[in-house]
Design an enzyme around this catalytic site. Sequence first.
Site, short mmCIF file in Angstrom:
data_model
loop_
_atom_site.label_atom_id
_atom_site.label_comp_id
_atom_site.label_asym_id
_atom_site.label_seq_id
_atom_site.Cartn_x
_atom_site.Cartn_y
_atom_site.Cartn_z
N PHE A 150 0.80 -1.22 0.00
CA PHE A 150 0.00 0.00 0.00
C PHE A 150 0.83 1.27 0.00
O PHE A 150 0.36 2.32 -0.40
CB PHE A 150 -0.91 0.03 1.24
CG PHE A 150 -0.14 0.12 2.53
CD1 PHE A 150 0.22 1.34 3.07
CD2 PHE A 150 0.25 -1.03 3.21
CE1 PHE A 150 0.95 1.43 4.24
CE2 PHE A 150 0.97 -0.95 4.38
CZ PHE A 150 1.34 0.27 4.90
N LYS A 174 -0.93 -7.77 -8.71
CA LYS A 174 -1.91 -7.82 -7.62
C LYS A 174 -1.53 -6.71 -6.66
O LYS A 174 -0.69 -6.87 -5.78
CB LYS A 174 -1.88 -9.19 -6.94
CG LYS A 174 -3.20 -9.59 -6.24
CD LYS A 174 -3.71 -8.61 -5.19
CE LYS A 174 -2.90 -8.68 -3.91
NZ LYS A 174 -3.47 -7.73 -2.86
N GLU A 177 -5.12 -3.82 -1.87
CA GLU A 177 -6.54 -3.49 -1.95
C GLU A 177 -6.87 -2.19 -1.22
O GLU A 177 -7.99 -1.70 -1.31
CB GLU A 177 -7.39 -4.65 -1.39
CG GLU A 177 -7.14 -5.02 0.05
CD GLU A 177 -6.03 -6.04 0.24
OE1 GLU A 177 -6.10 -6.82 1.23
OE2 GLU A 177 -5.07 -6.06 -0.56
N ARG A 178 -5.89 -1.60 -0.52
CA ARG A 178 -6.13 -0.34 0.19
C ARG A 178 -6.09 0.87 -0.74
O ARG A 178 -6.74 1.88 -0.48
CB ARG A 178 -5.11 -0.16 1.31
CG ARG A 178 -5.23 -1.18 2.42
CD ARG A 178 -4.14 -0.99 3.45
NE ARG A 178 -4.19 -2.03 4.49
CZ ARG A 178 -3.25 -2.19 5.41
NH1 ARG A 178 -2.20 -1.38 5.44
NH2 ARG A 178 -3.36 -3.14 6.30
N SER A 227 5.41 -7.01 4.27
CA SER A 227 5.90 -7.33 5.61
C SER A 227 6.78 -8.58 5.59
O SER A 227 6.69 -9.41 4.68
CB SER A 227 4.72 -7.56 6.56
OG SER A 227 4.05 -8.77 6.23
N CYS A 282 9.43 2.59 3.12
CA CYS A 282 10.20 1.40 3.51
C CYS A 282 11.45 1.82 4.30
O CYS A 282 11.92 1.08 5.16
CB CYS A 282 10.63 0.61 2.28
SG CYS A 282 9.27 -0.03 1.30
#
Length: 327
Positions: A150, A174, A177-178, A227, A282
């Site tokens: 995200f 992919k 989804e946020r 993560s 990051c």
Amino acid sequence: MTTQIPHFIDGRRSNLASTRTADVLNPSTGAVQAQVLLASAADVDTAVASAKEAQKEWAAFNPQRRARVMMKFVELVNANVEELAELLSLEHGKTVADSKGDIQRGIEVIEFCIGIPHLLKGEFTEGVGTGIDVYSVRQPLGVVAGITPFNFPAMIPLWKAGPALACGNAFILKPSERDPSVPLRLAELFLEAGLPAGVFQVVQGDKEAVDAILHHPDVQAIGFVGSSDIAQYIYETAAANGKRSQCFGGAKNHMVVLPDADLDQAVDALIGAGYGSAGERCMAISVAVPVGEETANRLRNRLVERINQLRVGHSLDPKADYGPLVT
């Protein structure tokens, strides 16, 4: 009526079959601003089958022709950067200035990929043994995939997609989804730049879609950023299914400030790391270690002064230094 964010399949926005959805929030208000479709395993099958067929045409393009698509894509992103940055900010929460940086860092990788005709050159060594010559060639794998986080919804998808596409692969993205809207626009701009339909697919989804990608026999390689726990899961699952994988997990970043350090530079770095991109880079510095009490006091005084000057605001506020967290 709530906006629905679809997938991007065969060169167009597509709902596919699954009707599951997830809320997409506006981090500045906490309100639901859209719903994103979540793909099923069958939807992933549909996307991969389309990509597998489209990849044949794309791989047949010579590298110079693929490079020209990259050139045109850079031009189109630069022409649409204001729209892309605002869309990114509304879903992620970072300021528009940070969003433009997010996009720019992705574009820099695409600019590197414009050199693909040179980068794809193989090697030839004559006479390595009696009557033996050795050569190497570089060829696309086929269908590959990126699973991206995200915090940088433009930069990291472009990091993954650019080299994969330039080398003649089809790419399944992919995204998180946020904040799923910018990847859709990037897919549309790739199509406008001359990428054949089906070569860049966006599959929205959650763990069900990820698992389908990891187990799909026609997906040859996976790139992931996220993560540490999920990175380990994806690496293990990809390896168990015979796929190449490149997984970047979370990190704790440390800054050691020595007594002779340039404190202005150190404070700039700490402020940028701690508050840039809504504090979700990051490379956000989690731990700063000043050496000695005197260094610590001087550093703390400078930091307090700078932090008191920071303006927290809505992600579209041009005067805001940083916006809200995405969750």
